[in-house]
Enzyme design. Structure first.
Site, PDB file in Angstrom:
ATOM      1  N   VAL A 185      -7.705  -3.657   6.981  1.00 39.51           N
ATOM      2  CA  VAL A 185      -8.854  -4.546   7.093  1.00 39.51           C
ATOM      3  C   VAL A 185      -8.491  -5.668   8.048  1.00 39.51           C
ATOM      4  O   VAL A 185      -7.367  -6.173   8.026  1.00 39.51           O
ATOM      5  CB  VAL A 185      -9.245  -5.128   5.718  1.00 39.51           C
ATOM      6  N   CYS A 186      -9.432  -6.043   8.895  1.00 40.20           N
ATOM      7  CA  CYS A 186      -9.261  -7.161   9.805  1.00 40.20           C
ATOM      8  C   CYS A 186      -8.021  -6.920  10.697  1.00 40.20           C
ATOM      9  O   CYS A 186      -7.806  -5.813  11.163  1.00 40.20           O
ATOM     10  CB  CYS A 186      -9.170  -8.462   9.005  1.00 40.20           C
ATOM     11  N   THR A 187      -7.192  -7.931  10.889  1.00 39.28           N
ATOM     12  CA  THR A 187      -6.038  -7.776  11.776  1.00 39.28           C
ATOM     13  C   THR A 187      -4.876  -7.048  11.129  1.00 39.28           C
ATOM     14  O   THR A 187      -3.809  -6.932  11.730  1.00 39.28           O
ATOM     15  CB  THR A 187      -5.568  -9.143  12.294  1.00 39.28           C
TER      16      THR A 187
END
Length: 231
Positions: free
Chosen positions: A104-106
Protein backbone atom coordinates in the site's frame (compact mmCIF):
# COMPACT_ATOMS: atom_id res chain seq x y z
CA UNK A 1 -6.51 -19.98 -6.67
CA UNK A 2 -7.23 -22.30 -3.75
CA UNK A 3 -6.96 -20.71 -0.32
CA UNK A 4 -5.01 -22.64 2.29
CA UNK A 5 -6.45 -22.93 5.79
CA UNK A 6 -5.40 -21.15 7.82
CA UNK A 7 -4.30 -18.43 5.40
CA UNK A 8 -1.40 -16.47 6.91
CA UNK A 9 -1.19 -12.74 6.19
CA UNK A 10 1.77 -10.70 7.38
CA UNK A 11 1.88 -6.91 7.43
CA UNK A 12 5.22 -5.22 7.95
CA UNK A 13 5.20 -2.80 10.88
CA UNK A 14 8.04 -0.29 11.00
CA UNK A 15 8.84 3.04 12.66
CA UNK A 16 7.21 6.13 11.14
CA UNK A 17 4.86 4.24 8.85
CA UNK A 18 1.53 5.81 7.94
CA UNK A 19 -0.84 3.91 10.21
CA UNK A 20 -3.83 3.94 7.83
CA UNK A 21 -1.69 2.19 5.21
CA UNK A 22 -1.59 -0.65 7.74
CA UNK A 23 -4.83 -0.42 9.69
CA UNK A 24 -7.11 0.03 6.68
CA UNK A 25 -6.10 -3.32 5.16
CA UNK A 26 -5.93 -4.92 8.63
CA UNK A 27 -9.58 -4.05 9.24
CA UNK A 28 -10.57 -5.85 6.05
CA UNK A 29 -8.20 -8.80 6.48
CA UNK A 30 -9.36 -9.36 10.08
CA UNK A 31 -12.91 -9.88 8.81
CA UNK A 32 -11.94 -12.54 6.25
CA UNK A 33 -12.69 -16.18 7.18
CA UNK A 34 -9.96 -18.60 8.18
CA UNK A 35 -7.19 -16.01 8.20
CA UNK A 36 -4.31 -15.46 10.63
CA UNK A 37 -3.00 -11.89 10.61
CA UNK A 38 0.44 -10.90 11.86
CA UNK A 39 2.05 -7.53 12.52
CA UNK A 40 5.76 -8.07 11.96
CA UNK A 41 8.84 -6.18 13.06
CA UNK A 42 12.34 -6.91 14.32
CA UNK A 43 11.22 -7.05 17.95
CA UNK A 44 8.00 -6.82 19.97
CA UNK A 45 8.42 -3.28 21.27
CA UNK A 46 5.67 -0.79 20.36
CA UNK A 47 6.30 0.94 17.04
CA UNK A 48 5.44 4.62 16.63
CA UNK A 49 3.67 5.72 13.47
CA UNK A 50 4.48 8.97 11.68
CA UNK A 51 1.55 10.70 13.44
CA UNK A 52 2.28 9.41 16.93
CA UNK A 53 0.15 6.26 17.19
CA UNK A 54 1.89 3.36 18.93
CA UNK A 55 1.23 -0.08 17.44
CA UNK A 56 2.45 -3.35 18.96
CA UNK A 57 3.96 -6.09 16.75
CA UNK A 58 2.52 -9.57 17.19
CA UNK A 59 5.55 -11.45 15.85
CA UNK A 60 9.17 -10.86 14.87
CA UNK A 61 11.30 -11.54 11.82
CA UNK A 62 12.79 -14.59 13.50
CA UNK A 63 9.47 -15.97 14.78
CA UNK A 64 7.23 -15.19 11.80
CA UNK A 65 5.56 -18.28 10.31
CA UNK A 66 5.42 -18.90 6.54
CA UNK A 67 3.15 -16.34 4.90
CA UNK A 68 0.59 -16.81 2.16
CA UNK A 69 0.39 -13.05 1.65
CA UNK A 70 2.85 -10.34 2.61
CA UNK A 71 1.84 -6.69 2.66
CA UNK A 72 4.18 -3.70 2.93
CA UNK A 73 2.62 -0.36 3.96
CA UNK A 74 4.24 3.00 3.32
CA UNK A 75 4.96 6.25 5.09
CA UNK A 76 8.01 8.39 5.86
CA UNK A 77 9.78 5.48 7.56
CA UNK A 78 9.86 3.71 4.20
CA UNK A 79 12.89 5.82 3.27
CA UNK A 80 15.05 4.16 5.93
CA UNK A 81 13.88 0.70 4.83
CA UNK A 82 15.26 1.25 1.34
CA UNK A 83 18.76 0.49 2.64
CA UNK A 84 17.83 -1.73 5.58
CA UNK A 85 19.21 -5.07 4.39
CA UNK A 86 17.81 -7.00 7.34
CA UNK A 87 14.30 -5.89 6.44
CA UNK A 88 14.78 -6.24 2.68
CA UNK A 89 16.14 -9.77 3.11
CA UNK A 90 13.17 -10.68 5.29
CA UNK A 91 10.75 -9.33 2.69
CA UNK A 92 12.53 -11.24 -0.09
CA UNK A 93 12.48 -14.48 1.89
CA UNK A 94 8.78 -14.25 2.73
CA UNK A 95 7.88 -13.16 -0.79
CA UNK A 96 9.53 -16.26 -2.22
CA UNK A 97 7.18 -18.42 -0.14
CA UNK A 98 4.03 -16.32 -0.49
CA UNK A 99 1.21 -16.73 -2.99
CA UNK A 100 0.67 -12.97 -2.98
CA UNK A 101 3.14 -10.09 -2.69
CA UNK A 102 1.41 -6.80 -1.96
CA UNK A 103 1.80 -3.22 -0.79
CA UNK A 104 0.00 0.00 0.00
CA UNK A 105 1.21 3.50 -0.80
CA UNK A 106 5.03 3.78 -0.88
CA UNK A 107 5.36 0.25 0.42
CA UNK A 108 5.68 -0.56 -3.27
CA UNK A 109 9.03 1.24 -3.27
CA UNK A 110 10.20 -1.16 -0.55
CA UNK A 111 9.11 -4.09 -2.72
CA UNK A 112 11.00 -2.47 -5.56
CA UNK A 113 14.13 -1.99 -3.45
CA UNK A 114 13.97 -5.71 -2.63
CA UNK A 115 13.94 -6.44 -6.37
CA UNK A 116 10.38 -7.77 -6.29
CA UNK A 117 8.72 -5.47 -8.84
CA UNK A 118 11.07 -5.71 -11.81
CA UNK A 119 8.92 -6.25 -14.88
CA UNK A 120 5.65 -5.70 -12.98
CA UNK A 121 2.99 -3.02 -13.24
CA UNK A 122 2.47 -1.31 -9.88
CA UNK A 123 1.15 1.79 -8.17
CA UNK A 124 2.08 4.01 -5.24
CA UNK A 125 1.20 7.36 -3.73
CA UNK A 126 0.79 9.87 -6.54
CA UNK A 127 3.65 12.02 -5.24
CA UNK A 128 6.15 9.17 -5.66
CA UNK A 129 4.54 7.06 -8.39
CA UNK A 130 7.17 7.90 -11.00
CA UNK A 131 9.93 6.53 -8.76
CA UNK A 132 8.76 2.97 -9.41
CA UNK A 133 10.32 3.12 -12.86
CA UNK A 134 13.76 3.53 -11.25
CA UNK A 135 13.24 0.10 -9.66
CA UNK A 136 12.25 -1.71 -12.84
CA UNK A 137 8.48 -1.46 -12.44
CA UNK A 138 5.91 0.16 -14.72
CA UNK A 139 4.07 2.91 -12.81
CA UNK A 140 0.27 2.87 -13.20
CA UNK A 141 -1.88 5.74 -11.90
CA UNK A 142 -4.72 3.60 -10.60
CA UNK A 143 -6.09 3.04 -7.11
CA UNK A 144 -5.38 -0.71 -7.17
CA UNK A 145 -3.11 -2.50 -9.64
CA UNK A 146 -2.79 -6.25 -10.03
CA UNK A 147 -0.09 -7.87 -12.14
CA UNK A 148 0.07 -11.64 -11.71
CA UNK A 149 0.57 -12.24 -7.99
CA UNK A 150 1.52 -8.64 -7.21
CA UNK A 151 -1.28 -6.40 -5.94
CA UNK A 152 -0.42 -2.80 -5.06
CA UNK A 153 -2.57 -0.02 -3.67
CA UNK A 154 -2.06 3.71 -4.19
CA UNK A 155 -1.88 6.28 -1.41
CA UNK A 156 -3.11 5.77 2.16
CA UNK A 157 -6.92 5.44 1.87
CA UNK A 158 -6.48 3.20 -1.18
CA UNK A 159 -5.48 0.48 1.28
CA UNK A 160 -9.14 -0.32 1.92
CA UNK A 161 -9.86 -0.67 -1.80
CA UNK A 162 -6.74 -2.79 -2.11
CA UNK A 163 -7.76 -5.09 0.75
CA UNK A 164 -11.30 -5.53 -0.57
CA UNK A 165 -9.75 -6.50 -3.92
CA UNK A 166 -7.70 -9.12 -2.08
CA UNK A 167 -10.80 -10.36 -0.25
CA UNK A 168 -12.63 -10.85 -3.54
CA UNK A 169 -9.65 -12.64 -5.07
CA UNK A 170 -9.35 -15.04 -2.15
CA UNK A 171 -12.95 -15.61 -1.08
CA UNK A 172 -15.20 -14.26 -3.82
CA UNK A 173 -17.31 -11.20 -4.33
CA UNK A 174 -20.01 -12.14 -1.81
CA UNK A 175 -17.49 -12.20 1.03
CA UNK A 176 -15.84 -8.98 -0.11
CA UNK A 177 -19.14 -7.15 -0.44
CA UNK A 178 -20.25 -8.37 2.97
CA UNK A 179 -17.06 -7.01 4.54
CA UNK A 180 -17.55 -3.70 2.74
CA UNK A 181 -21.08 -3.47 4.10
CA UNK A 182 -20.02 -4.40 7.64
CA UNK A 183 -17.48 -1.60 7.52
CA UNK A 184 -19.99 0.81 5.94
CA UNK A 185 -17.32 1.64 3.41
CA UNK A 186 -19.39 3.98 1.25
CA UNK A 187 -17.13 6.95 0.49
CA UNK A 188 -18.78 10.30 0.00
CA UNK A 189 -15.97 12.78 0.62
CA UNK A 190 -16.92 16.38 1.45
CA UNK A 191 -14.45 17.69 -1.13
CA UNK A 192 -13.38 16.53 -4.56
CA UNK A 193 -9.67 17.11 -4.14
CA UNK A 194 -8.42 13.64 -3.24
CA UNK A 195 -6.20 13.02 -6.25
CA UNK A 196 -4.23 15.01 -8.81
CA UNK A 197 -7.05 14.28 -11.28
CA UNK A 198 -9.73 15.93 -9.15
CA UNK A 199 -7.84 18.63 -7.25
CA UNK A 200 -7.67 22.15 -8.64
CA UNK A 201 -4.37 23.17 -10.24
CA UNK A 202 -3.81 25.57 -7.35
CA UNK A 203 -4.40 22.90 -4.70
CA UNK A 204 -2.12 20.43 -6.51
CA UNK A 205 0.65 23.01 -6.83
CA UNK A 206 0.38 23.81 -3.14
CA UNK A 207 0.61 20.14 -2.14
CA UNK A 208 3.56 19.55 -4.46
CA UNK A 209 5.35 22.55 -2.97
CA UNK A 210 4.72 21.36 0.57
CA UNK A 211 6.02 17.86 -0.22
CA UNK A 212 8.92 18.91 -2.44
CA UNK A 213 11.81 18.48 0.00
CA UNK A 214 10.46 15.21 1.40
CA UNK A 215 9.87 13.75 -2.07
CA UNK A 216 13.43 14.72 -3.00
CA UNK A 217 14.75 12.74 -0.01
CA UNK A 218 12.60 9.78 -0.98
CA UNK A 219 13.86 9.97 -4.57
CA UNK A 220 17.46 9.96 -3.38
CA UNK A 221 16.76 6.79 -1.39
CA UNK A 222 15.06 5.21 -4.40
CA UNK A 223 17.95 6.10 -6.70
CA UNK A 224 20.41 4.56 -4.22
CA UNK A 225 18.28 1.40 -4.01
CA UNK A 226 18.11 1.22 -7.80
CA UNK A 227 21.90 1.46 -7.99
CA UNK A 228 22.27 -1.43 -5.54
CA UNK A 229 19.93 -3.59 -7.63
CA UNK A 230 22.23 -3.13 -10.62
CA UNK A 231 25.35 -4.35 -8.83
Amino acid sequence: MAVSSPFNIGLLLFPHLTQLDLTGPWEVFARMPGVNNYLIWKDRQPVMSDRGLAIVPTTTFSECPPLDLICIPGGPGQIALMEDEETLNFVRQKAEQAQWVTSVCTGSLVLGAAGLLQGYRATSHWGSLDQLSLLGATPVAERVVRDRNRITGAGVTSGIDFALTVAEELFGRDVAENIQLQMEYDPAPPFHSGSPRSASPERLAQAQHQMHDFIARRRAATEAAAARLKR
